[in-house]
Design an enzyme around this catalytic site. Structure first.
Site, PDB file in Angstrom:
ATOM      1  N   SER A 144      40.860  46.543  40.150  1.00 61.73           N
ATOM      2  CA  SER A 144      39.608  45.847  39.850  1.00 61.73           C
ATOM      3  C   SER A 144      38.450  46.614  40.462  1.00 61.73           C
ATOM      4  O   SER A 144      38.640  47.502  41.275  1.00 61.73           O
ATOM      5  CB  SER A 144      39.660  44.462  40.471  1.00 61.73           C
ATOM      6  OG  SER A 144      39.674  44.619  41.879  1.00 61.73           O
ATOM      7  N   LYS A 145      37.265  46.208  40.046  1.00 59.31           N
ATOM      8  CA  LYS A 145      36.046  46.852  40.527  1.00 59.31           C
ATOM      9  C   LYS A 145      35.923  46.805  42.045  1.00 59.31           C
ATOM     10  O   LYS A 145      35.353  47.691  42.646  1.00 59.31           O
ATOM     11  CB  LYS A 145      34.844  46.100  39.951  1.00 59.31           C
ATOM     12  CG  LYS A 145      34.330  46.682  38.663  1.00 59.31           C
ATOM     13  CD  LYS A 145      32.966  46.085  38.394  1.00 59.31           C
ATOM     14  CE  LYS A 145      32.822  45.795  36.924  1.00 59.31           C
ATOM     15  NZ  LYS A 145      31.648  45.049  36.574  1.00 59.31           N
ATOM     16  N   ARG A 146      36.437  45.725  42.618  1.00 59.53           N
ATOM     17  CA  ARG A 146      36.238  45.523  44.053  1.00 59.53           C
ATOM     18  C   ARG A 146      36.827  46.654  44.890  1.00 59.53           C
ATOM     19  O   ARG A 146      36.305  46.994  45.929  1.00 59.53           O
ATOM     20  CB  ARG A 146      36.866  44.192  44.487  1.00 59.53           C
ATOM     21  CG  ARG A 146      35.859  43.101  44.658  1.00 59.53           C
ATOM     22  CD  ARG A 146      36.515  41.809  45.051  1.00 59.53           C
ATOM     23  NE  ARG A 146      37.539  41.395  44.097  1.00 59.53           N
ATOM     24  CZ  ARG A 146      38.809  41.234  44.401  1.00 59.53           C
ATOM     25  NH1 ARG A 146      39.227  41.437  45.634  1.00 59.53           N
ATOM     26  NH2 ARG A 146      39.679  40.864  43.489  1.00 59.53           N
ATOM     27  N   SER A 147      37.940  47.220  44.410  1.00 62.38           N
ATOM     28  CA  SER A 147      38.625  48.183  45.272  1.00 62.38           C
ATOM     29  C   SER A 147      38.280  49.628  44.929  1.00 62.38           C
ATOM     30  O   SER A 147      38.837  50.549  45.492  1.00 62.38           O
ATOM     31  CB  SER A 147      40.124  47.973  45.129  1.00 62.38           C
ATOM     32  OG  SER A 147      40.429  48.016  43.761  1.00 62.38           O
ATOM     33  N   GLY A 148      37.383  49.848  44.016  1.00 69.65           N
ATOM     34  CA  GLY A 148      37.015  51.234  43.683  1.00 69.65           C
ATOM     35  C   GLY A 148      36.450  51.275  42.289  1.00 69.65           C
ATOM     36  O   GLY A 148      36.309  50.242  41.638  1.00 69.65           O
TER      37      GLY A 148
END
Ligand code: GLU
Length: 487
Positions: A254-258
């Site tokens: 997901s966007k949160r991790s990269g």
């Protein structure tokens, strides 16, 4: 494989190209090329609320950059044009008419409020939310009268009761679904647009798609598609559902991790060939341990049989490593062309020849052109004047370096070995006579020249700067110390 292989990449233009989307497109490309078939790009824009302006052009530009060519697409056209679903509405309406005639589709007049209440009641009872078939039992005449009266409605799929629906997947084998768990899917919405499910099946049939290769998240929808094919009496394409992409902690990527947008990697200076190579290995493995493959080599190697079922971890470090590898294979000229657009304005006062020399000296180990551009800027940045007091021995060493370098003939400034030898022999003579030791000597010289503790080899640095700049830096370092002493 007897039939002509035709694959498709079918993005919804709802934003940026996700790396998972790139992987899907790439596998479709590799499979089609490997089997001498064709690949097309079809835009699935039936969800009118989620359209993003310019998304299609952006996708096509990124694929051009990556070297993935489509045989048919909205840009190049083709025998099954248009390749944009919103321009194909008549086909879906015809399909609904067929389903209606055969009793496989029925109009549903349920209001959003009723559906919302149904959903929340089911949720509070702990049962999976599903349409309850309320309008399925309406008589044909009653339904027709309501349609004629202009009542808003959708068309739903009449899922047969008590059936087992089998999906044959080239990666997962046979997967079966109990039809009682399949929702009476909306096929045509009240705005006259089809849902994904109807449009996807109609188009895959119309466009003669032989293999549907897509992400695992579509597997639960596939029994609906299989049923639709059978309602229409059409041949079912082969399916291959690709494993999920995971973060290193094995959560869904997901966007949160990269970064998940291909664009972000392009902006970071990742090379198209590195990205292709890296993405190809996300969930697929070659026959041997080899890791580096060009796009053409991948075409030769690719087989769906070697796509894994388990999720594939997206390892940013490995992508960086791969990019470094590809960068190291570039010629000096190619590297210069790649790095030049990223060079900072800070370098404006430095001659092109010096910057080019610096690029060739510093390119080894660079992760990207951006990273290399930053290394070059850093190498030319003014020295930081050191705040700690120099000892007498250190000052003598620095003065010794200034003497030696001033005496060097102009042509030696281009010779890394000669410059390096000057440093070494200085270290052996003055360094030793002043009682300084290895690391102390080198650190003193580096600090005097740059004011920083780390950086490229000193022989390289002074070669990049040239005589004048180097001597200025040394004199400034000595003057700084002298003036501090005078205070
Ligand atoms: N439009 C779907 C998506 O955006 C395509 C799914 C499929 O390939 O069937 O992912």
């Amino acid at each position: 494989m007897s039939k002509v292989v035709r694959t498709r990449y079918a993005p919804s233009p709802t934003g940026y190209l996700h790396v998972g989307g790139l992987r899907t497109a790439l596998y479709n490309y590799l499979f089609a090329r490997k089997h001498g078939g064709q690949l097309l790009l079809r835009v699935e824009d039936t969800d009118r609320m989620r359209l993003v302006e310019g998304a299609v052009e952006n996708f096509l530009d990124i694929f051009d950059w990556l070297g993935i060519e489509f045989d048919e697409s909205p840009r190049v056209g083709g025998p099954h044009a248009p390749y944009v679903q919103s321009e194909r509405l008549a086909l879906y309406h015809d399909a609904i008419a067929t389903l209606k005639e055969e009793g496989h589709a029925y109009p549903c007049f349920c209001t959003p409020e009723r559906l919302e209440k149904l959903r929340s009641d089911q949720q509070s009872q702990g049962v999976p939310p599903m349409y309850d078939g309320h309008c399925r039992t309406l008589s044909a005449d009653a339904a027709q009268a309501r349609i004629a009266a202009g009542e808003p409605h959708v068309w739903r799929m009449a899922i047969p009761k008590q059936q087992t629906v089998e999906v044959n997947d080239l990666i997962r084998g046979s997967v079966t679904f109990d039809s009682s768990t399949i929702d009476d899917q909306v096929l045509l919405k009240s705005d006259g647009f089809p849902t994904y499910h109807l449009a996807n099946v109609v188009d895959d049939h119309d466009m003669r798609i032989s293999h549907v290769i897509r992400g695992e998240e579509w597997l639960p929808s596939t029994p609906k598609h299989v049923l639709l094919y059978s309602f229409f009496g059409w041949e079912v394409p082969q399916f291959a559902h690709l494993p999920l992409l995971l973060n290193p902690d094995r959560t869904k990527m997901s966007k949160r991790s990269g970064d998940v947008a291909v664009e972000a990697y392009r902006e970071k200076g990742i090379l198209p060939e590195a990205l292709i190579n890296f993405v190809a290995l996300l969930g697929w493995h070659p026959q041997d341990e080899r890791e580096m493959f060009s796009l053409n080599e991948l075409v030769g190697e690719f087989e769906l049989e070697r796509v894994n079922k388990a999720g594939a971890v997206f390892d940013q470090q490995k992508l960086n490593w791969m990019n470094t590898e590809y960068l190291s294979r570039k010629s000096d000229d190619e590297t210069w062309d790649g790095v030049a657009p990223h060079l900072s304005d800070e370098l404006q006062g430095v001659s092109i020849a010096r910057v080019r020399y610096a690029v060739s000296c510093l390119r080894q180990g660079a992760v990207s052109y951006l990273d290399l551009a930053e290394k070059v800027s850093e190498a030319f940045r003014p020295s930081v004047l050191v705040e700690t007091a120099w000892e007498e021995a250190q000052l003598n060493l620095i003065a010794g370096l200034a003497d030696r370098l001033s005496a060097l003939p102009a042509e030696s400034w281009n010779e890394f070995e000669v410059l390096m030898n000057e440093f070494k022999s200085l270290a052996n003579s003055v360094g030793a006579s002043q009682g300084l030791k290895g690391k102390g000597i080198w650190m003193t010289l580096r600090l005097a020249l740059t004011g920083r503790e780390h950086g490229p080899e000193l022989g390289r640095l002074v070669g990049m700067w040239g005589r004048e700049d180097t001597l200025n830096r040394l004199h400034a370092a000595v003057a700084n110390m002298t003036s501090r002493d005078a205070q």
